[in-house]
Design a protein around this motif. Structure first.
Motif, PDB file in Angstrom:
ATOM      1  N   ALA A 107       0.810  -1.221   0.000  1.00 37.65           N
ATOM      2  CA  ALA A 107       0.000   0.000   0.000  1.00 37.65           C
ATOM      3  C   ALA A 107       0.842   1.270   0.000  1.00 37.65           C
ATOM      4  CB  ALA A 107      -0.930   0.006   1.208  1.00 37.65           C
ATOM      5  N   SER A 108       2.153   1.132   0.233  1.00 37.88           N
ATOM      6  CA  SER A 108       2.902   2.373   0.410  1.00 37.88           C
ATOM      7  C   SER A 108       3.527   2.889  -0.883  1.00 37.88           C
ATOM      8  CB  SER A 108       3.944   2.229   1.514  1.00 37.88           C
ATOM      9  OG  SER A 108       4.679   1.060   1.343  1.00 37.88           O
TER      10      SER A 108
ATOM     11  N   LEU B 222      -7.237   9.406   1.037  1.00 43.76           N
ATOM     12  CA  LEU B 222      -6.368  10.397   1.693  1.00 43.76           C
ATOM     13  C   LEU B 222      -5.435   9.820   2.738  1.00 43.76           C
ATOM     14  CD1 LEU B 222      -8.269  13.716   2.359  1.00 43.76           C
ATOM     15  CD2 LEU B 222      -6.306  13.273   0.908  1.00 43.76           C
ATOM     16  N   HIS B 223      -5.861   8.768   3.417  1.00 43.39           N
ATOM     17  CA  HIS B 223      -5.044   8.293   4.534  1.00 43.39           C
ATOM     18  C   HIS B 223      -4.352   6.974   4.218  1.00 43.39           C
ATOM     19  CE1 HIS B 223      -6.589  11.611   6.801  1.00 43.39           C
ATOM     20  NE2 HIS B 223      -7.798  11.286   6.411  1.00 43.39           N
ATOM     21  N   PRO B 225      -1.338   4.552   2.953  1.00 44.47           N
ATOM     22  CA  PRO B 225       0.107   4.680   3.184  1.00 44.47           C
ATOM     23  C   PRO B 225       0.865   5.347   2.033  1.00 44.47           C
ATOM     24  CG  PRO B 225      -0.652   2.498   3.792  1.00 44.47           C
ATOM     25  CD  PRO B 225      -1.816   3.187   3.165  1.00 44.47           C
ATOM     26  N   TYR B 226       0.410   5.159   0.791  1.00 44.55           N
ATOM     27  CA  TYR B 226       1.188   5.744  -0.301  1.00 44.55           C
ATOM     28  C   TYR B 226       1.179   7.273  -0.239  1.00 44.55           C
ATOM     29  CZ  TYR B 226      -3.139   6.623  -2.907  1.00 44.55           C
ATOM     30  OH  TYR B 226      -4.371   7.071  -3.277  1.00 44.55           O
ATOM     31  N   ALA B 228       1.279   8.874   2.663  1.00 47.31           N
ATOM     32  CA  ALA B 228       2.304   9.146   3.677  1.00 47.31           C
ATOM     33  C   ALA B 228       3.694   9.040   3.052  1.00 47.31           C
ATOM     34  CB  ALA B 228       2.158   8.164   4.840  1.00 47.31           C
ATOM     35  N   THR B 229       3.876   8.050   2.175  1.00 49.26           N
ATOM     36  CA  THR B 229       5.167   7.916   1.488  1.00 49.26           C
ATOM     37  C   THR B 229       5.480   9.192   0.711  1.00 49.26           C
ATOM     38  OG1 THR B 229       4.732   5.563   1.211  1.00 49.26           O
ATOM     39  CG2 THR B 229       6.507   6.498  -0.101  1.00 49.26           C
ATOM     40  N   TYR B 244      -1.273  12.122  -6.209  1.00 50.20           N
ATOM     41  CA  TYR B 244      -1.584  10.761  -5.743  1.00 50.20           C
ATOM     42  C   TYR B 244      -3.050  10.511  -5.378  1.00 50.20           C
ATOM     43  CZ  TYR B 244       3.396   9.980  -6.144  1.00 50.20           C
ATOM     44  OH  TYR B 244       4.652   9.855  -6.637  1.00 50.20           O
TER      45      TYR B 244
END
Lengths: 331, 332
Positions: A107-108, B222-223, B225-226, B228-229, B244
């Motif tokens: 997911a990151s 919005l929340h 992980p990508y 946050a990356t 994104y």
């Protein structure tokens, strides 16, 4: 020599409708230059929130309410307090000085942008290089983390990669700007054991090659023993013990760490020995125990002392420990 | 990719053939035919039509032939000559009858579509990014009102406002002096000055809905992980949000964009009736009521064609937009 990063009395709270959860409440730890610090603790002890707080990545309802995060880019220069830094300055530190790898490789990464696009973006954001040079860097990094045929795979999308490959790609992206510190938040938790070992080996190789420090967040003492130079143990939002990995894992000072180490299953242990778990359960999030936070579960509980006095960090042998058992010796 | 398109085209033809047949069956299902309407109208005027004349009418329109022959004759004309048949009630070819109105329908629909998109996307994105802020509550409040108020009601109110405060003629797309005039600059300006009311009326519900959809889609992303990356990489906030999560949140939009195509022709019938707009909706309604079968059949056929084409365009747009779908096409 200054450590690379110092976290001092960091407090990150979740301001929820029915109260405040003090997920991180007075964390102090230091990351040595070029070495690996493992931060260990049970789920919910605030490891990940600490990691995210360092780059100020926590989102509402979480809020960093206090503390200092000091980055010492050079071993003797002025430190930079990341919590006080302006947004623009912080964005320069992100990835260029401190990069991060997250728990879920699935997911990151963005699934609708190519791996190359996402790496090139990071490189060009922090370095004044052209598209072609950034692309070559991306290919080089992908090759370095062991992705076969990187010239071709650079244009692949993350969903065309397996879990382990994705985490490799993520590491390639994290190291693309040559950071001084890599924060790896449970980087192997979502992977199978074989892949996990490969990724940990890779991280160690890359550390030797690039000389960066690694802050590895894990709940797995085995992982910590395998790669860490230093270990910091967290319980209920604070660090109860930090010291050299060999010392902390073989001769732990804090009763909590002692209990954790005892609870690890060992190969070759005698069959009739039952696995010892840490006694009791983690207290509810809205009520922190008074005094030492571990006292209700502690085997060495001293009535009238542990439930009243908040222990301060003291040094015993090479280990910093927050426990009244050791405060006594010092005074 | 080409194979995919070719396969889809074959299925499209089969689907359309099936639809046209079923349509014809449905039109024929109610008792009576167009002559019934003629007789009823005549009786309403107090006249009586002799049986011989009715039989003559039936022969003239081909209504005396078996059902399957009627269908085949009609579909042969459509396929071979592009001839959609005759409208009984209007005594004109269907093509000329529809053609006039389809253009105006499309102008109205495309204009309202642009209106909806240009308002709804920015507001929806804002609402998600500033969730639970005053602006978000305001947008949600207005959005729910927009969805709840029936269009005909809004049409009446807007017509009143247009007439009372802007001195416009009530209803229609043209002022009386331009209604039958040839196209010129004056008529175009007149059209534009009339068009805004139906655009707003037609667009309000769609805008409200799209705001809610955009907001919900974006909140889902919005929340992740990508995001946050991307933030950890040091991207500026607005740039990373647009690149994104906003991009991800638009995928559902692409998968529904094809449904808009048939709406371009048939949508907004009720508004058009209330505001007496010369678009195609009221025509279809009238044709269904009087069992003007070739007119109805042609309408349904055109709408189905647009639906099928729209669905395919939508698939292609989604493939272009989302690599996960694109790579699946390339394999098979």
């Amino acid at each position: 020599m200054q450590p690379l990063l110092e976290v001092r009395s960091l407090r990150t709270h979740f301001e929820l409708g029915d109260g405040v959860v003090k997920a991180v409440d007075g964390v102090s730890l230091s990351v040595p230059r070029g070495r690996t610090l493992a931060v260990v603790g049970e789920s919910g002890c605030g490891k990940s929130v600490t990691a995210r707080s360092i780059l100020r990545l926590v989102e509402k309802p979480a809020r960093i309410v206090g503390g200092e995060i000091l980055l010492h880019p050079d071993s003797d220069g002025e430190p930079l307090d990341l919590l006080a830094a302006k947004d623009k300055r912080l964005r320069q530190v992100r990835w260029a000085d401190i990069a991060m790898v997250f728990q879920e490789p699935m997911a990151s990464l963005s699934l609708v942008h190519t791996i190359g696009d996402q790496i090139i973006e990071a490189v060009r954001l922090h370095e004044n290089v052209g598209k072609q040079a950034a692309r070559e860097r991306a290919i080089e990094m992908l090759g370095r983390v062991g992705i076969p045929d990187p010239q071709r795979r650079v244009d692949s999308y993350p969903f065309q990669f397996s879990g382990g490959m994705r985490q490799r790609a993520m590491i390639a992206m994290a190291l693309s700007c040559r950071p001084r510190l890599l924060i790896a938040d449970e980087p192997t938790t979502a992977l199978d054991v074989t892949t996990q070992a490969q990724i940990l080996d890779l991280l160690q190789d890359l550390q030797q090659e690039f000389g960066m420090a690694i802050m590895l967040i894990t709940h797995d003492l085995g992982v910590a023993a395998q790669v860490a130079d230093e270990v910091a143990v967290m319980y209920l939002g604070e660090v109860v013990e930090q010291g050299p990995a060999s010392a902390v894992l073989s001769h732990p000072k804090h009763p909590y760490t002692q209990a954790l180490v005892r609870s690890v299953p060992r190969l070759g242990a005698r069959g009739q020995d039952r696995l010892v778990a840490v006694r009791g359960t983690v207290p509810p999030p809205y009520e922190r125990p008074t005094g030492c936070r571990f006292h209700p579960r502690c085997d060495a509980f001293m009535a009238g002392k542990c439930d009243v006095t908040v222990p301060t960090r003291v040094r015993s042998d090479e280990i910093d420990v927050a426990c009244l058992l050791y405060g006594e010796e010092k005074s | 990719m080409l194979r995919f398109v070719a396969r889809r085209l074959v299925w499209m033809v089969i689907t359309l053939a099936a639809i046209s047949f079923v349509t014809f069956v449905v039109i024929k299902l109610p008792p009576g035919d167009y002559t019934t309407t003629v007789i009823a109208n005549a009786e309403a005027r107090g006249q009586d039509i002799p049986d011989s004349q009715i039989a003559e009418l039936k022969r003239h329109y081909g209504l005396d032939k078996p059902f399957i022959v009627q269908y085949l004759t009609w579909i042969k004309g459509v396929v071979l000559h592009g001839d959609l048949g005759q409208s009984f009630a209007w005594n004109q070819s269907v093509a000329s009858l529809i053609g006039n109105r389809v253009l105006l329908s499309m102008v109205l629909s495309i204009a309202s579509l642009l209106f909806v998109w240009s308002i709804a996307f920015p507001i929806g994105i804002y609402s998600a990014l500033r969730q639970y802020s005053g602006g978000d509550y305001l947008a949600s409040f207005l959005g729910f009102i927009g969805m709840a108020v029936p269009e005909f009601m809004l049409a009446l109110v807007m017509m009143y406002i247009g007439f009372r405060y802007f001195g416009q003629s009530v209803g229609g797309l043209f002022s009386p002096e331009y209604a039958d005039a040839a196209w010129n600059l004056g008529k175009l300006l007149d059209l534009i000055s009339h068009l805004w009311i139906p655009i707003v009326v037609v667009g309000v519900a769609g805008t409200a809905g799209l705001i809610r959809i955009t907001r919900a889609n974006l909140l889902d992303e919005l929340h992740k992980p990508y995001v946050a990356t991307a933030r950890a990489k040091g991207l500026p906030e607005w740039k990373l949000l647009l690149k994104y999560p906003v991009r991800m949140s638009l995928s559902p939009f692409f998968s529904t964009v094809g449904w808009l195509l048939p709406g371009l022709i048939s949508g907004e019938t009720i508004v058009s009736v209330v505001m007496s707009l010369p678009t195609s909706g009221p025509l279809l309604l009238g044709a269904v009521k009087s069992q003007d079968m070739y007119l109805v059949g042609s309408f349904v056929l055109i709408l189905s064609t647009l639906t099928v084409i729209g669905t395919m365009l939508s698939d292609l747009a989604l493939a272009w937009w989302d690599p996960r779908i694109r790579t699946r096409f390339q394999k098979g």
